[in-house]
Design a protein around this motif. Sequence first.
Motif, mmCIF file in Angstrom:
data_model
loop_
_atom_site.group_PDB
_atom_site.id
_atom_site.type_symbol
_atom_site.label_atom_id
_atom_site.label_comp_id
_atom_site.label_asym_id
_atom_site.label_seq_id
_atom_site.Cartn_x
_atom_site.Cartn_y
_atom_site.Cartn_z
ATOM 1 N N LYS A 43 0.833 -1.212 0.000
ATOM 2 C CA LYS A 43 0.000 0.000 0.000
ATOM 3 C C LYS A 43 0.863 1.257 0.000
ATOM 4 C CE LYS A 43 -3.810 -2.271 2.335
ATOM 5 N NZ LYS A 43 -4.514 -2.427 3.609
ATOM 6 N N LEU A 44 1.948 1.249 0.779
ATOM 7 C CA LEU A 44 2.850 2.403 0.798
ATOM 8 C C LEU A 44 3.506 2.610 -0.566
ATOM 9 C CD1 LEU A 44 4.688 1.893 4.221
ATOM 10 C CD2 LEU A 44 2.960 3.630 3.677
ATOM 11 N N MET A 45 3.800 1.505 -1.249
ATOM 12 C CA MET A 45 4.512 1.579 -2.523
ATOM 13 C C MET A 45 3.595 1.850 -3.707
ATOM 14 S SD MET A 45 7.436 -1.317 -1.656
ATOM 15 C CE MET A 45 7.218 -2.073 -3.191
ATOM 16 N N GLU A 46 2.327 2.077 -3.464
ATOM 17 C CA GLU A 46 1.446 2.501 -4.551
ATOM 18 C C GLU A 46 1.815 3.914 -5.002
ATOM 19 O OE1 GLU A 46 -2.560 -0.115 -3.963
ATOM 20 O OE2 GLU A 46 -2.353 1.625 -2.662
ATOM 21 N N CYS A 47 2.495 4.646 -4.126
ATOM 22 C CA CYS A 47 3.073 5.948 -4.456
ATOM 23 C C CYS A 47 4.592 5.809 -4.350
ATOM 24 C CB CYS A 47 2.596 7.011 -3.475
ATOM 25 S SG CYS A 47 0.822 7.289 -3.526
ATOM 26 N N GLU A 48 5.308 6.691 -4.987
ATOM 27 C CA GLU A 48 6.771 6.653 -4.947
ATOM 28 C C GLU A 48 7.252 6.774 -3.498
ATOM 29 O OE1 GLU A 48 10.410 6.088 -6.446
ATOM 30 O OE2 GLU A 48 8.663 6.189 -7.725
ATOM 31 N N ILE A 49 8.164 5.875 -3.090
ATOM 32 C CA ILE A 49 8.687 5.877 -1.725
ATOM 33 C C ILE A 49 10.084 5.256 -1.734
ATOM 34 C CG2 ILE A 49 7.636 3.652 -1.123
ATOM 35 C CD1 ILE A 49 7.064 4.897 1.688
ATOM 36 N N SER A 50 10.936 5.718 -0.843
ATOM 37 C CA SER A 50 12.297 5.172 -0.761
ATOM 38 C C SER A 50 12.329 3.983 0.201
ATOM 39 C CB SER A 50 13.269 6.247 -0.266
ATOM 40 O OG SER A 50 13.034 6.522 1.105
ATOM 41 N N GLU A 51 13.380 3.192 0.090
ATOM 42 C CA GLU A 51 13.552 2.050 0.991
ATOM 43 C C GLU A 51 13.683 2.533 2.434
ATOM 44 O OE1 GLU A 51 16.319 -1.940 1.389
ATOM 45 O OE2 GLU A 51 16.348 -0.787 -0.479
ATOM 46 N N GLU A 52 14.368 3.645 2.635
ATOM 47 C CA GLU A 52 14.527 4.224 3.976
ATOM 48 C C GLU A 52 13.168 4.614 4.566
ATOM 49 O OE1 GLU A 52 16.349 8.323 5.559
ATOM 50 O OE2 GLU A 52 17.848 6.988 4.651
ATOM 51 N N GLU A 53 12.301 5.179 3.739
ATOM 52 C CA GLU A 53 10.960 5.538 4.212
ATOM 53 C C GLU A 53 10.140 4.296 4.562
ATOM 54 O OE1 GLU A 53 9.851 9.650 1.939
ATOM 55 O OE2 GLU A 53 10.168 7.877 0.672
ATOM 56 N N LEU A 54 10.327 3.214 3.807
ATOM 57 C CA LEU A 54 9.641 1.960 4.130
ATOM 58 C C LEU A 54 10.080 1.455 5.496
ATOM 59 C CD1 LEU A 54 9.800 0.073 0.711
ATOM 60 C CD2 LEU A 54 7.791 1.152 1.746
ATOM 61 N N VAL A 55 11.385 1.504 5.755
ATOM 62 C CA VAL A 55 11.916 1.069 7.046
ATOM 63 C C VAL A 55 11.314 1.906 8.174
ATOM 64 C CG1 VAL A 55 14.006 0.912 8.480
ATOM 65 C CG2 VAL A 55 14.065 0.148 6.095
ATOM 66 N N THR A 56 11.302 3.197 8.012
ATOM 67 C CA THR A 56 10.742 4.081 9.032
ATOM 68 C C THR A 56 9.278 3.768 9.295
ATOM 69 O OG1 THR A 56 12.278 5.848 8.430
ATOM 70 C CG2 THR A 56 10.289 6.508 9.620
ATOM 71 N N ASN A 57 8.511 3.553 8.242
ATOM 72 C CA ASN A 57 7.088 3.240 8.396
ATOM 73 C C ASN A 57 6.868 1.916 9.128
ATOM 74 O OD1 ASN A 57 4.956 5.093 6.973
ATOM 75 N ND2 ASN A 57 6.816 5.192 5.741
ATOM 76 N N ILE A 58 7.674 0.910 8.800
ATOM 77 C CA ILE A 58 7.538 -0.396 9.456
ATOM 78 C C ILE A 58 7.858 -0.276 10.951
ATOM 79 C CG2 ILE A 58 8.657 -2.669 9.673
ATOM 80 C CD1 ILE A 58 6.561 -2.607 7.537
ATOM 81 N N ILE A 59 8.930 0.422 11.262
ATOM 82 C CA ILE A 59 9.328 0.586 12.671
ATOM 83 C C ILE A 59 8.250 1.331 13.447
ATOM 84 C CG2 ILE A 59 10.985 1.733 14.189
ATOM 85 C CD1 ILE A 59 13.119 1.056 12.050
#
Length: 87
Positions: A43-59
């Motif tokens: 769902k987060l990657m339906e829009c442009e996002i960096s790997e670092e932002e994915l990590v932050t969101n998961i944490i």
Amino acid sequence: MKIKPGFLLRNIGNENIIVPLKTQTFYRNKILKINEIGAFLFKLMECEISEEELVTNIINEYDVDISTAKQDIAELLHTFTEKGLLE
């Protein structure tokens, strides 16, 4: 990174499944079952996002340490790349 257009996340009987749209006949064999965290990341990657932002969101969303988050995301991104889901 971003999910290619033409892929949808569906919850069917307590399972999260990524399916291609009917018009995406090339991707017919790309149906993929993922867990809750994988669905959250999709769902987060339906829009442009960096790997670092994915990590932050998961944490921030789940009780997981940074090392585990990075490893899990790397594995998911590898799978998504293999299945042709990423732009």
